[in-house]
Design a protein around this motif. Structure first.
Motif, PDB file in Angstrom:
ATOM      1  N   GLU A 143       0.837  -1.190   0.000  1.00 33.12           N
ATOM      2  CA  GLU A 143       0.000   0.000   0.000  1.00 33.12           C
ATOM      3  C   GLU A 143       0.876   1.246   0.000  1.00 33.12           C
ATOM      4  OE1 GLU A 143      -2.793  -0.061   3.219  1.00 33.12           O
ATOM      5  OE2 GLU A 143      -3.129  -2.213   2.995  1.00 33.12           O
ATOM      6  N   ALA A 144       0.444   2.249  -0.726  1.00 32.17           N
ATOM      7  CA  ALA A 144       1.152   3.531  -0.765  1.00 32.17           C
ATOM      8  C   ALA A 144       0.721   4.348   0.451  1.00 32.17           C
ATOM      9  CB  ALA A 144       0.854   4.267  -2.064  1.00 32.17           C
ATOM     10  N   THR A 145       1.304   4.034   1.611  1.00 31.52           N
ATOM     11  CA  THR A 145       0.911   4.676   2.861  1.00 31.52           C
ATOM     12  C   THR A 145       1.721   5.927   3.172  1.00 31.52           C
ATOM     13  OG1 THR A 145       2.443   3.294   4.113  1.00 31.52           O
ATOM     14  CG2 THR A 145       0.178   2.490   3.863  1.00 31.52           C
ATOM     15  N   HIS A 146       2.840   6.116   2.492  1.00 31.79           N
ATOM     16  CA  HIS A 146       3.716   7.253   2.759  1.00 31.79           C
ATOM     17  C   HIS A 146       4.070   7.930   1.440  1.00 31.79           C
ATOM     18  CE1 HIS A 146       4.154   4.903   6.392  1.00 31.79           C
ATOM     19  NE2 HIS A 146       4.813   5.887   6.967  1.00 31.79           N
ATOM     20  N   GLU A 147       4.469   9.163   1.532  1.00 30.27           N
ATOM     21  CA  GLU A 147       4.991   9.872   0.378  1.00 30.27           C
ATOM     22  C   GLU A 147       6.508   9.834   0.484  1.00 30.27           C
ATOM     23  OE1 GLU A 147       4.625  11.919  -3.210  1.00 30.27           O
ATOM     24  OE2 GLU A 147       2.976  11.136  -1.980  1.00 30.27           O
ATOM     25  N   GLY A 148       7.162   9.243  -0.498  1.00 30.84           N
ATOM     26  CA  GLY A 148       8.616   9.152  -0.476  1.00 30.84           C
ATOM     27  C   GLY A 148       9.263  10.373  -1.108  1.00 30.84           C
ATOM     28  N   LEU A 149      10.330  10.835  -0.513  1.00 37.46           N
ATOM     29  CA  LEU A 149      11.059  11.996  -1.012  1.00 37.46           C
ATOM     30  C   LEU A 149      12.519  11.611  -1.195  1.00 37.46           C
ATOM     31  CD1 LEU A 149       9.535  14.514   1.530  1.00 37.46           C
ATOM     32  CD2 LEU A 149       8.758  14.103  -0.815  1.00 37.46           C
ATOM     33  N   LYS A 150      13.136  12.129  -2.231  1.00 40.68           N
ATOM     34  CA  LYS A 150      14.546  11.845  -2.469  1.00 40.68           C
ATOM     35  C   LYS A 150      15.262  13.143  -2.821  1.00 40.68           C
ATOM     36  CE  LYS A 150      13.801   7.139  -3.829  1.00 40.68           C
ATOM     37  NZ  LYS A 150      14.221   6.026  -4.624  1.00 40.68           N
ATOM     38  N   LEU A 151      16.513  13.203  -2.443  1.00 37.82           N
ATOM     39  CA  LEU A 151      17.365  14.343  -2.783  1.00 37.82           C
ATOM     40  C   LEU A 151      18.606  13.792  -3.468  1.00 37.82           C
ATOM     41  CD1 LEU A 151      18.201  17.354  -2.516  1.00 37.82           C
ATOM     42  CD2 LEU A 151      19.200  16.744  -0.300  1.00 37.82           C
ATOM     43  N   GLN A 152      18.797  14.099  -4.720  1.00 43.04           N
ATOM     44  CA  GLN A 152      19.985  13.652  -5.454  1.00 43.04           C
ATOM     45  C   GLN A 152      21.181  14.485  -5.017  1.00 43.04           C
ATOM     46  OE1 GLN A 152      20.031  10.988  -7.481  1.00 43.04           O
ATOM     47  NE2 GLN A 152      17.859  10.703  -7.112  1.00 43.04           N
ATOM     48  N   LEU A 153      22.278  13.830  -4.679  1.00 45.84           N
ATOM     49  CA  LEU A 153      23.473  14.522  -4.159  1.00 45.84           C
ATOM     50  C   LEU A 153      24.575  14.684  -5.197  1.00 45.84           C
ATOM     51  CD1 LEU A 153      23.638  12.913  -0.617  1.00 45.84           C
ATOM     52  CD2 LEU A 153      22.625  15.090  -1.295  1.00 45.84           C
ATOM     53  N   GLU A 154      24.287  14.410  -6.424  1.00 43.15           N
ATOM     54  CA  GLU A 154      25.334  14.572  -7.445  1.00 43.15           C
ATOM     55  C   GLU A 154      24.856  15.420  -8.568  1.00 43.15           C
ATOM     56  OE1 GLU A 154      25.237  10.689  -9.894  1.00 43.15           O
ATOM     57  OE2 GLU A 154      25.583  10.147  -7.823  1.00 43.15           O
TER      58      GLU A 154
END
Length: 154
Positions: A143-154
Protein backbone atom coordinates in the motif's frame (compact mmCIF):
# COMPACT_ATOMS: atom_id res chain seq x y z
CA UNK A 1 1.06 -23.29 -13.19
CA UNK A 2 3.95 -21.00 -12.24
CA UNK A 3 7.40 -21.60 -13.61
CA UNK A 4 9.74 -22.99 -10.93
CA UNK A 5 12.41 -20.43 -10.13
CA UNK A 6 15.48 -20.95 -7.96
CA UNK A 7 16.85 -18.15 -5.81
CA UNK A 8 20.41 -17.63 -4.62
CA UNK A 9 22.83 -14.96 -3.52
CA UNK A 10 24.52 -13.30 -6.44
CA UNK A 11 28.21 -13.93 -7.06
CA UNK A 12 30.69 -11.65 -8.81
CA UNK A 13 30.33 -13.61 -12.06
CA UNK A 14 26.63 -12.64 -12.16
CA UNK A 15 27.32 -8.92 -12.18
CA UNK A 16 27.33 -8.41 -15.96
CA UNK A 17 23.91 -10.04 -16.28
CA UNK A 18 22.56 -8.07 -13.30
CA UNK A 19 23.64 -4.72 -14.75
CA UNK A 20 22.30 -5.75 -18.16
CA UNK A 21 18.85 -6.32 -16.62
CA UNK A 22 19.01 -3.07 -14.62
CA UNK A 23 19.76 -1.17 -17.84
CA UNK A 24 17.02 -2.88 -19.86
CA UNK A 25 14.03 -0.62 -19.29
CA UNK A 26 12.88 2.94 -19.93
CA UNK A 27 14.52 4.42 -16.83
CA UNK A 28 17.43 2.03 -16.47
CA UNK A 29 18.79 2.80 -19.92
CA UNK A 30 19.33 6.39 -18.73
CA UNK A 31 20.66 5.52 -15.26
CA UNK A 32 22.91 2.53 -15.84
CA UNK A 33 26.05 1.85 -17.89
CA UNK A 34 26.04 -1.66 -19.28
CA UNK A 35 29.31 -1.81 -21.16
CA UNK A 36 32.40 -4.00 -21.36
CA UNK A 37 34.42 -3.92 -19.35
CA UNK A 38 31.86 -3.22 -16.66
CA UNK A 39 32.64 0.09 -14.90
CA UNK A 40 34.49 -0.43 -11.63
CA UNK A 41 31.82 1.31 -9.52
CA UNK A 42 29.51 -1.68 -10.08
CA UNK A 43 32.22 -4.03 -8.80
CA UNK A 44 32.83 -1.83 -5.76
CA UNK A 45 29.10 -1.70 -5.00
CA UNK A 46 28.82 -5.48 -5.34
CA UNK A 47 31.75 -6.00 -2.97
CA UNK A 48 30.19 -3.65 -0.39
CA UNK A 49 26.84 -5.48 -0.60
CA UNK A 50 28.52 -8.87 -0.38
CA UNK A 51 30.47 -7.81 2.73
CA UNK A 52 27.41 -6.41 4.55
CA UNK A 53 25.38 -9.04 6.46
CA UNK A 54 22.31 -6.78 6.25
CA UNK A 55 22.32 -6.65 2.45
CA UNK A 56 21.51 -9.44 0.04
CA UNK A 57 21.67 -9.29 -3.73
CA UNK A 58 19.45 -12.13 -4.90
CA UNK A 59 19.20 -13.58 -8.39
CA UNK A 60 16.29 -15.61 -9.72
CA UNK A 61 17.34 -18.46 -12.01
CA UNK A 62 15.31 -20.44 -14.49
CA UNK A 63 16.97 -23.49 -16.01
CA UNK A 64 20.34 -22.13 -14.85
CA UNK A 65 19.84 -18.73 -16.49
CA UNK A 66 19.53 -15.54 -14.43
CA UNK A 67 16.11 -14.06 -15.17
CA UNK A 68 15.66 -11.70 -12.22
CA UNK A 69 17.42 -9.69 -9.56
CA UNK A 70 16.49 -7.88 -6.36
CA UNK A 71 18.36 -6.36 -3.46
CA UNK A 72 17.06 -6.76 0.06
CA UNK A 73 18.36 -4.54 2.86
CA UNK A 74 17.58 -5.38 6.48
CA UNK A 75 17.46 -2.38 8.80
CA UNK A 76 17.00 -2.19 12.58
CA UNK A 77 14.79 0.65 13.77
CA UNK A 78 14.21 2.33 17.12
CA UNK A 79 10.74 3.26 15.87
CA UNK A 80 8.01 0.64 15.90
CA UNK A 81 9.31 -0.79 19.14
CA UNK A 82 12.79 -1.54 17.89
CA UNK A 83 11.66 -3.73 15.02
CA UNK A 84 13.53 -4.67 11.88
CA UNK A 85 12.28 -4.00 8.37
CA UNK A 86 13.30 -5.21 4.95
CA UNK A 87 13.59 -2.89 1.98
CA UNK A 88 13.35 -4.40 -1.49
CA UNK A 89 15.06 -2.41 -4.24
CA UNK A 90 16.45 -2.85 -7.73
CA UNK A 91 13.84 -5.41 -8.78
CA UNK A 92 14.12 -6.46 -12.41
CA UNK A 93 13.05 -9.40 -14.48
CA UNK A 94 14.48 -10.24 -17.87
CA UNK A 95 12.36 -9.00 -20.77
CA UNK A 96 12.07 -12.58 -22.04
CA UNK A 97 10.15 -13.73 -18.94
CA UNK A 98 8.01 -10.71 -18.09
CA UNK A 99 4.38 -11.63 -17.50
CA UNK A 100 5.23 -15.23 -16.55
CA UNK A 101 4.94 -14.90 -12.77
CA UNK A 102 8.68 -14.55 -12.09
CA UNK A 103 8.30 -11.13 -10.43
CA UNK A 104 5.53 -12.43 -8.18
CA UNK A 105 7.74 -15.32 -7.09
CA UNK A 106 10.65 -12.95 -6.47
CA UNK A 107 8.63 -10.66 -4.20
CA UNK A 108 7.05 -13.63 -2.38
CA UNK A 109 10.53 -15.05 -1.81
CA UNK A 110 11.76 -11.69 -0.47
CA UNK A 111 8.81 -11.47 1.93
CA UNK A 112 9.56 -14.96 3.26
CA UNK A 113 13.22 -14.02 3.63
CA UNK A 114 12.21 -10.93 5.62
CA UNK A 115 10.16 -13.12 7.93
CA UNK A 116 13.15 -15.46 8.41
CA UNK A 117 15.22 -12.43 9.44
CA UNK A 118 12.59 -11.35 12.00
CA UNK A 119 11.35 -8.30 10.12
CA UNK A 120 7.96 -6.86 11.02
CA UNK A 121 7.62 -4.81 7.84
CA UNK A 122 8.61 -5.02 4.20
CA UNK A 123 8.86 -1.82 2.22
CA UNK A 124 9.83 -0.87 -1.29
CA UNK A 125 9.83 2.12 -3.56
CA UNK A 126 9.17 2.35 -7.26
CA UNK A 127 9.52 5.33 -9.54
CA UNK A 128 6.16 7.00 -10.18
CA UNK A 129 6.78 6.58 -13.91
CA UNK A 130 6.69 2.79 -13.49
CA UNK A 131 2.92 2.58 -13.52
CA UNK A 132 2.87 -1.15 -14.30
CA UNK A 133 5.23 -1.84 -11.39
CA UNK A 134 3.12 0.23 -9.00
CA UNK A 135 0.01 -1.66 -10.05
CA UNK A 136 1.88 -4.98 -9.68
CA UNK A 137 3.04 -4.18 -6.13
CA UNK A 138 -0.49 -3.12 -5.20
CA UNK A 139 -1.79 -6.49 -6.38
CA UNK A 140 0.69 -8.13 -4.01
CA UNK A 141 -0.70 -6.24 -1.03
CA UNK A 142 1.69 -3.29 -0.84
CA UNK A 143 0.00 0.00 0.00
CA UNK A 144 1.15 3.53 -0.76
CA UNK A 145 0.91 4.68 2.86
CA UNK A 146 3.72 7.25 2.76
CA UNK A 147 4.99 9.87 0.38
CA UNK A 148 8.62 9.15 -0.48
CA UNK A 149 11.06 12.00 -1.01
CA UNK A 150 14.55 11.84 -2.47
CA UNK A 151 17.36 14.34 -2.78
CA UNK A 152 19.99 13.65 -5.45
CA UNK A 153 23.47 14.52 -4.16
CA UNK A 154 25.33 14.57 -7.44
Amino acid sequence: METAVEFRNAVREDLDRIVEMLADDMLGKERERFEQPLPNFYIQAFEAIEADPNNELIVACLDGEIVGVQQITFTPYIARQGSWRATIEGVRTAASVRGKGIGRQMISWAIERAKERGCRMVQLTSDKQREDALRFYGQLGFEATHEGLKLQLE
